[in-house]
Enzyme design. Sequence first.
Site, short mmCIF file in Angstrom:
data_model
loop_
_atom_site.label_atom_id
_atom_site.label_comp_id
_atom_site.label_asym_id
_atom_site.label_seq_id
_atom_site.Cartn_x
_atom_site.Cartn_y
_atom_site.Cartn_z
N LYS A 194 -9.40 1.46 -2.77
CA LYS A 194 -9.65 0.92 -1.43
C LYS A 194 -11.04 1.32 -0.94
O LYS A 194 -11.38 2.53 -0.96
CB LYS A 194 -8.57 1.45 -0.47
CG LYS A 194 -8.66 0.93 0.96
CD LYS A 194 -7.54 1.56 1.79
CE LYS A 194 -7.44 0.96 3.19
NZ LYS A 194 -6.37 1.59 3.98
N GLU B 237 0.85 -1.20 0.00
CA GLU B 237 0.00 0.00 0.00
C GLU B 237 0.89 1.25 0.00
O GLU B 237 1.98 1.24 0.55
CB GLU B 237 -0.89 0.00 1.26
CG GLU B 237 -1.87 1.16 1.31
CD GLU B 237 -2.75 1.15 2.57
OE1 GLU B 237 -2.37 0.52 3.57
OE2 GLU B 237 -3.83 1.76 2.53
N CYS C 109 -5.20 -3.41 2.53
CA CYS C 109 -4.99 -3.14 3.96
C CYS C 109 -6.23 -3.33 4.84
O CYS C 109 -6.66 -4.47 5.07
CB CYS C 109 -4.40 -1.74 4.11
SG CYS C 109 -3.55 -1.44 5.68
O1 LIG Z 1 -2.48 6.89 5.09
C1 LIG Z 1 -1.89 6.62 4.04
O2 LIG Z 1 -1.27 7.43 3.34
C2 LIG Z 1 -1.91 5.21 3.58
N1 LIG Z 1 -2.91 4.44 4.21
C3 LIG Z 1 -2.71 3.72 5.28
O3 LIG Z 1 -1.62 3.63 5.82
C4 LIG Z 1 -3.90 3.02 5.79
C5 LIG Z 1 -4.88 4.05 6.29
S1 LIG Z 1 -4.26 5.08 7.58
N2 LIG Z 1 -3.58 2.08 6.81
C6 LIG Z 1 -4.39 1.09 7.13
O4 LIG Z 1 -5.43 0.87 6.51
C7 LIG Z 1 -3.92 0.25 8.30
C8 LIG Z 1 -4.95 -0.72 8.76
C9 LIG Z 1 -4.56 -1.33 10.03
O5 LIG Z 1 -3.48 -1.13 10.55
C10 LIG Z 1 -5.52 -2.21 10.71
O6 LIG Z 1 -6.55 -2.62 10.12
O7 LIG Z 1 -5.26 -2.55 11.87
#
Ligand SMILES: O=C(O)CNC(=O)[C@H](CS)NC(=O)CCC(=O)C(=O)O
Length: 277
Positions: free
Chosen positions: A114, A40, A155
């Site tokens: 996503k 990701e 993710c």
């Molecule tokens: O923010 C960005 O630039 C890229 N996106 C992410 O890193 C995303 C959203 S903050 N991370 C997750 O979805 C982690 C999920 C997770 O850790 C869980 O389900 O426990």
Amino acid sequence: MRAALVQLNVSDDPAANLPRTRDLVRAAAAGGAGFVLTPEVTNCLSSSRAHQQAVLHREEDDPTLAGLRDEARAHGVWLLIGSLALRTDDADGRFANRSFLIAPDGSVAARYDKIHMFDVTLSETETYRESAGYRPGARAVVAQTPFGRIGMSVCYDVRFPHLYRALAQAGAEILTIPAAFSQVTGAAHWECLLRARAIETGCYVLAPAQTGTHAAGEGRAPRRTHGHSLAVAPWGEVLVDAGTEPGLSFVDIDLAEVTRARARVPALTHDRPFEGP
Ligand SMILES: O=C(O)CNC(=O)[C@H](CS)NC(=O)CCC(=O)C(=O)O
């Protein structure tokens, strides 16, 4: 068919990240991989909207997408770019968190935005509001390749099992779950969730991950990701665990294992209607 999981520790500087990612894709192809997968936000991991506004591009002129399409074409590999953070035309200025499947001729074979947004308060000091920066997708995608049908996700999607059931029932044999999982939830949930998705669907799960400490932007604590890129067989065994260092892991995919797992436990065909609750 040999797949390679690319584990990355990206910064918030796309121009600095791209050469490292290209090197690993090249090394994956040299190591015999026909399918290479990156995590990701392969282009940029940043929690600062202002910084993202300054460095991110639209799909049409994103240098990471162009560079990795070139890399796929140069080495004749299929490439799953776990996701790219991209500008959109949305009035509210939100980005897309978009996964791409690139064919060996460098063309975009499929794209997936996503769906599920990580809007979570893990502790007083660790909160995420993904939906503030990103516009969620609303369409599930299964893509055909010569080595199997790919069910795409990203993710936090991993926590929504009905998505994967729908992908598998639509023909997916390999589920891609690229991630930037938080270190806290990763330690508690990551492997268990991935193995469950493989077992429930009788699919291979390929989950390339971000790892380590990442710059977070002004006034914020650095982001820490879990690493442990994982490949899981359709029967649920962990085939590869990449640990916490950036780099490459190889895994051999044999679709006969999908048939075998589903023949032993055909739960995917045993859904029953029910009322309530
Ligand atoms: O923010 C960005 O630039 C890229 N996106 C992410 O890193 C995303 C959203 S903050 N991370 C997750 O979805 C982690 C999920 C997770 O850790 C869980 O389900 O426990």
